[in-house]
Design a protein around this motif. Structure first.
Motif, PDB file in Angstrom:
ATOM      1  N   LYS A 102     -13.976  25.764  -1.039  1.00  0.00           N
ATOM      2  CA  LYS A 102     -14.689  24.694  -1.746  1.00  0.00           C
ATOM      3  C   LYS A 102     -16.083  24.417  -1.188  1.00  0.00           C
ATOM      4  CE  LYS A 102     -10.846  22.389  -3.912  1.00  0.00           C
ATOM      5  NZ  LYS A 102     -10.121  21.158  -4.137  1.00  0.00           N
TER       6      LYS A 102
ATOM      7  N   GLN B 248     -18.233  26.996  -2.694  1.00  0.00           N
ATOM      8  CA  GLN B 248     -18.390  26.738  -4.134  1.00  0.00           C
ATOM      9  C   GLN B 248     -19.479  25.692  -4.380  1.00  0.00           C
ATOM     10  OE1 GLN B 248     -14.597  25.407  -5.526  1.00  0.00           O
ATOM     11  NE2 GLN B 248     -13.615  27.393  -5.281  1.00  0.00           N
ATOM     12  N   LEU B 249     -19.409  24.592  -3.615  1.00  0.00           N
ATOM     13  CA  LEU B 249     -20.401  23.524  -3.803  1.00  0.00           C
ATOM     14  C   LEU B 249     -21.803  23.991  -3.448  1.00  0.00           C
ATOM     15  CD1 LEU B 249     -18.583  20.313  -2.534  1.00  0.00           C
ATOM     16  CD2 LEU B 249     -19.273  20.860  -4.858  1.00  0.00           C
TER      17      LEU B 249
ATOM     18  N   THR C 207     -21.313  14.437  -1.362  1.00  0.00           N
ATOM     19  CA  THR C 207     -20.037  14.959  -0.883  1.00  0.00           C
ATOM     20  C   THR C 207     -20.037  15.010   0.631  1.00  0.00           C
ATOM     21  OG1 THR C 207     -19.880  16.360  -2.855  1.00  0.00           O
ATOM     22  CG2 THR C 207     -18.482  16.958  -0.999  1.00  0.00           C
TER      23      THR C 207
ATOM     24  N   LYS D 210     -10.265  14.710  -2.175  1.00  0.00           N
ATOM     25  CA  LYS D 210      -9.706  15.967  -2.683  1.00  0.00           C
ATOM     26  C   LYS D 210      -9.332  16.836  -1.492  1.00  0.00           C
ATOM     27  CE  LYS D 210     -12.085  16.344  -7.087  1.00  0.00           C
ATOM     28  NZ  LYS D 210     -12.846  17.258  -7.943  1.00  0.00           N
TER      29      LYS D 210
ATOM     30  N   PHE E 239      -8.612  20.646   0.204  1.00  0.00           N
ATOM     31  CA  PHE E 239      -9.220  21.961   0.079  1.00  0.00           C
ATOM     32  C   PHE E 239      -8.309  22.914  -0.693  1.00  0.00           C
ATOM     33  CE2 PHE E 239     -11.513  20.586   3.972  1.00  0.00           C
ATOM     34  CZ  PHE E 239     -12.792  20.695   3.474  1.00  0.00           C
ATOM     35  N   LYS E 240      -7.010  22.751  -0.516  1.00  0.00           N
ATOM     36  CA  LYS E 240      -6.039  23.635  -1.157  1.00  0.00           C
ATOM     37  C   LYS E 240      -5.029  22.817  -1.925  1.00  0.00           C
ATOM     38  CE  LYS E 240      -6.029  27.356   2.215  1.00  0.00           C
ATOM     39  NZ  LYS E 240      -5.158  28.192   3.045  1.00  0.00           N
TER      40      LYS E 240
END
Length: 176
Positions: A131, A134-135, A148, A171, A173-174
């Motif tokens: 993640k 990704q961000l 974030t 949230k 991570f997995k």
């Protein structure tokens, strides 16, 4: 053309459609269902002198030597995820057994036809699940990324929550 499709679950129906379509187009298709690996599905690598490693893979649905072929394409439908509960080991050895089984599975994926065209190559797949990466990529290509914080430092977390006025979403991570 010889294609290998690796599917974690036989209940992913689009896999059957893809395999059917490829077979209808005269392609040789193998499907491996390692959903119960390592409990009732097995995986073996055999090295002999100068020969290519032989890969034997079994599952509840098939039993075949998949490493003797050279696949032109490999589709890794989902990452193989080995959990402690998926091993046949006792409680005290489950974490060790899961780690060892995962190591064998990941190495095997890299040994399968290294020159094949992959859909969802293991290395790319691993990066896609990070993640923070990704961000970073999303921000670099122009997506609006909300403020974030990813941290295990309680003081940074409290400071961040105050800074954004208390409106936060947590949230993992997995998926758990």
């Amino acid at each position: 053309m010889s294609v290998l499709i690796i599917v974690v679950s036989p209940f992913i129906y689009d896999t059957a459609a893809v395999a059917w379509g490829l077979r209808e187009s005269s392609h040789d298709v193998d499907v491996w269902f390692p959903q119960n690996y390592p409990a009732s599905a097995s995986l073996s690598l055999e090295f002999k002198s100068q020969d290519k490693a032989k890969i034997y893979a079994t599952s509840d649905l098939n039993d075949k030597q998949i490493g003797s072929k050279t696949f032109t394409s490999i589709w890794l439908r989902h990452r193989l995820q080995i959990s402690e509960s998926s091993t046949r080991a006792g409680f005290s050895d489950a974490a060790f057994a899961a780690t060892e089984a995962d190591h064998l599975a990941q190495a095997t994926l890299h040994l399968l036809s290294p020159s094949s065209m992959w859909v969802n190559h293991p290395r790319c797949n691993e990066k896609a699940f990070l993640k923070p990466l990704q961000l970073d990529i999303a921000q670099k290509i122009g997506f609006n990324v909300p403020k974030t914080l990813m941290s295990n430092d309680p003081s940074h977390i409290v400071e961040f929550i105050k800074k954004v006025g208390g409106a936060v979403v947590f949230k993992t991570f997995k998926a758990h």
